[in-house]
Design a protein around this motif. Sequence first.
Motif, PDB file in Angstrom:
ATOM      1  N   UNK A  32       0.839  -1.209   0.000  1.00 41.93           N
ATOM      2  CA  UNK A  32       0.000   0.000   0.000  1.00 41.93           C
ATOM      3  C   UNK A  32       0.866   1.249   0.000  1.00 41.93           C
ATOM      4  N   UNK A  33       0.219   2.403  -0.177  1.00 40.45           N
ATOM      5  CA  UNK A  33       0.948   3.667  -0.128  1.00 40.45           C
ATOM      6  C   UNK A  33       1.503   3.876   1.269  1.00 40.45           C
ATOM      7  N   UNK A  34       2.594   4.618   1.342  1.00 43.05           N
ATOM      8  CA  UNK A  34       3.100   5.039   2.647  1.00 43.05           C
ATOM      9  C   UNK A  34       2.352   6.303   3.041  1.00 43.05           C
ATOM     10  N   UNK A  35       2.146   6.471   4.323  1.00 45.35           N
ATOM     11  CA  UNK A  35       1.395   7.629   4.785  1.00 45.35           C
ATOM     12  C   UNK A  35       0.417   7.221   5.863  1.00 45.35           C
ATOM     13  N   UNK A  36      -0.573   8.042   6.085  1.00 49.48           N
ATOM     14  CA  UNK A  36      -1.559   7.789   7.127  1.00 49.48           C
ATOM     15  C   UNK A  36      -2.591   6.765   6.664  1.00 49.48           C
ATOM     16  N   UNK A  37      -3.405   6.307   7.627  1.00 49.50           N
ATOM     17  CA  UNK A  37      -4.482   5.378   7.272  1.00 49.50           C
ATOM     18  C   UNK A  37      -5.485   6.045   6.341  1.00 49.50           C
ATOM     19  N   UNK A  38      -5.709   7.331   6.503  1.00 52.11           N
ATOM     20  CA  UNK A  38      -6.588   8.060   5.595  1.00 52.11           C
ATOM     21  C   UNK A  38      -6.033   8.041   4.169  1.00 52.11           C
ATOM     22  N   UNK A  39      -4.712   8.099   4.044  1.00 48.20           N
ATOM     23  CA  UNK A  39      -4.097   8.014   2.719  1.00 48.20           C
ATOM     24  C   UNK A  39      -4.347   6.651   2.090  1.00 48.20           C
ATOM     25  N   UNK A  40      -4.279   5.611   2.904  1.00 48.42           N
ATOM     26  CA  UNK A  40      -4.535   4.254   2.402  1.00 48.42           C
ATOM     27  C   UNK A  40      -5.982   4.142   1.931  1.00 48.42           C
ATOM     28  N   UNK A  41      -6.920   4.673   2.705  1.00 50.12           N
ATOM     29  CA  UNK A  41      -8.333   4.626   2.309  1.00 50.12           C
ATOM     30  C   UNK A  41      -8.552   5.390   1.010  1.00 50.12           C
ATOM     31  N   UNK A  42      -7.925   6.566   0.889  1.00 45.71           N
ATOM     32  CA  UNK A  42      -8.077   7.351  -0.338  1.00 45.71           C
ATOM     33  C   UNK A  42      -7.553   6.572  -1.544  1.00 45.71           C
ATOM     34  N   UNK A  43      -6.409   5.919  -1.395  1.00 47.62           N
ATOM     35  CA  UNK A  43      -5.851   5.124  -2.481  1.00 47.62           C
ATOM     36  C   UNK A  43      -6.729   3.906  -2.778  1.00 47.62           C
ATOM     37  N   UNK A  44      -7.307   3.330  -1.735  1.00 49.10           N
ATOM     38  CA  UNK A  44      -8.212   2.186  -1.929  1.00 49.10           C
ATOM     39  C   UNK A  44      -9.441   2.604  -2.725  1.00 49.10           C
ATOM     40  N   UNK A  45      -9.963   3.781  -2.439  1.00 51.06           N
ATOM     41  CA  UNK A  45     -11.115   4.275  -3.191  1.00 51.06           C
ATOM     42  C   UNK A  45     -10.772   4.468  -4.662  1.00 51.06           C
ATOM     43  N   UNK A  46      -9.543   4.912  -4.945  1.00 50.02           N
ATOM     44  CA  UNK A  46      -9.127   5.063  -6.334  1.00 50.02           C
ATOM     45  C   UNK A  46      -8.985   3.704  -7.025  1.00 50.02           C
ATOM     46  N   UNK A  47      -8.511   2.702  -6.278  1.00 51.69           N
ATOM     47  CA  UNK A  47      -8.411   1.357  -6.866  1.00 51.69           C
ATOM     48  C   UNK A  47      -9.793   0.823  -7.226  1.00 51.69           C
ATOM     49  N   UNK A  48     -10.755   1.053  -6.357  1.00 47.51           N
ATOM     50  CA  UNK A  48     -12.154   0.777  -6.672  1.00 47.51           C
ATOM     51  C   UNK A  48     -12.597  -0.668  -6.642  1.00 47.51           C
ATOM     52  N   UNK A  49     -11.717  -1.586  -6.315  1.00 42.14           N
ATOM     53  CA  UNK A  49     -12.103  -2.995  -6.322  1.00 42.14           C
ATOM     54  C   UNK A  49     -11.221  -3.782  -5.368  1.00 42.14           C
ATOM     55  N   UNK A  50     -11.768  -4.860  -4.814  1.00 38.79           N
ATOM     56  CA  UNK A  50     -10.994  -5.779  -3.998  1.00 38.79           C
ATOM     57  C   UNK A  50     -11.628  -7.158  -4.126  1.00 38.79           C
ATOM     58  N   UNK A  51     -10.800  -8.197  -4.201  1.00 37.87           N
ATOM     59  CA  UNK A  51     -11.277  -9.574  -4.360  1.00 37.87           C
ATOM     60  C   UNK A  51     -10.833 -10.410  -3.174  1.00 37.87           C
ATOM     61  N   UNK A  52     -11.773 -11.150  -2.604  1.00 36.12           N
ATOM     62  CA  UNK A  52     -11.455 -12.037  -1.486  1.00 36.12           C
ATOM     63  C   UNK A  52     -11.625 -13.484  -1.905  1.00 36.12           C
ATOM     64  N   UNK A  53     -10.642 -14.319  -1.575  1.00 39.56           N
ATOM     65  CA  UNK A  53     -10.726 -15.767  -1.687  1.00 39.56           C
ATOM     66  C   UNK A  53     -11.021 -16.295  -0.281  1.00 39.56           C
TER      67      UNK A  53
END
Length: 344
Positions: A32-53
Amino acid sequence: MKHKCIRAAVTAALAALTLTACGSSSSGTSEPVSGSWDDVIAAANEEGKVTIYSTQAAPRLAALEGAFEAAYPAIDLEVVRGVDADLLSKIDAESRSGKGIGDVAVITDVSWMDANNDTDAAGKLIGPNFDNPEYERDTSIIADRFFLEGAVLLGFGWNTSLLPSGISTPQDFLEPALKGKIGIVNPATSPTYLDYYSHIEKYYGGREVLEQIADQNPRIYPSNQPLAQAIASGEISAGLMADPMLPNKEAGAPVEWAAGEHIWGAKWYGLVLGTSPHPNAAQVLANFMVSQPGQDATSVGYSSALPDVEGSLARAQEVPDQNVEVTTGDGAERYRDELEKTFN
């Protein structure tokens, strides 16, 4: 569930952020990006998808999908359910190729975890919920990579219309009228099931009781989920390795369940996959799974990793660890061969 996509047009600055978020480290592990947890959430929103096995029950995974997408509407959660053997085969193939599809996995195979403690198969966990005192990080996380998500309790299930008297011990499966009408789970599917059979031998009559059950011509299912469905539909009257079957019961199926005198469970461990194509969304999902809403979604009828979760049967931290003598290494191979000979 609705499907979402990343915006078609983005500014150069956002594109650069996305590349940084999805890039790989020098070790080849997706981070993930380095930075705060808010930065990680912002980057996650840009990714827009997540897959779970995941090996968890389909109804609980559907509840997780709904709860997660409600909390993070910019991220589409895709669920791929399977048994340990199939999912770990996919994970290993993606790790070898370096081309990941899955982002997060939930498994019960402790031997695979032990073998991958020091590899890039799983990324380090960074979410704040892992430090919640109620989660008990010291006993719930292994090697900073594998997090306790919950646990399944397996016992004896039956169709109340076909078997009103029910099941309380493995010996009840030996009734002559049940020949050809009981179900078991294939011991080769997962080391978790080897552990369960070892438990039955230890507490309920040794190898002899398994041999007697084999003489009943049981139907063999790949996991406890199709076995539960077979009980609910009346395909079989009873199953040796059933979960509490609450979704079937809530839907009106004539099913009942008992843990037996000696309770057995298998812990579910989650991990962020090292080849995750959405490493920020993966961390956000993992963090959500040990939050109160995440546990509310996945723990009904199972064991929870947090206290006081409505519908949970127990705390996952209190479920005994696997018997590694029959779930890992040569011991697992030898025991699996013995059981396959017994049941085939």
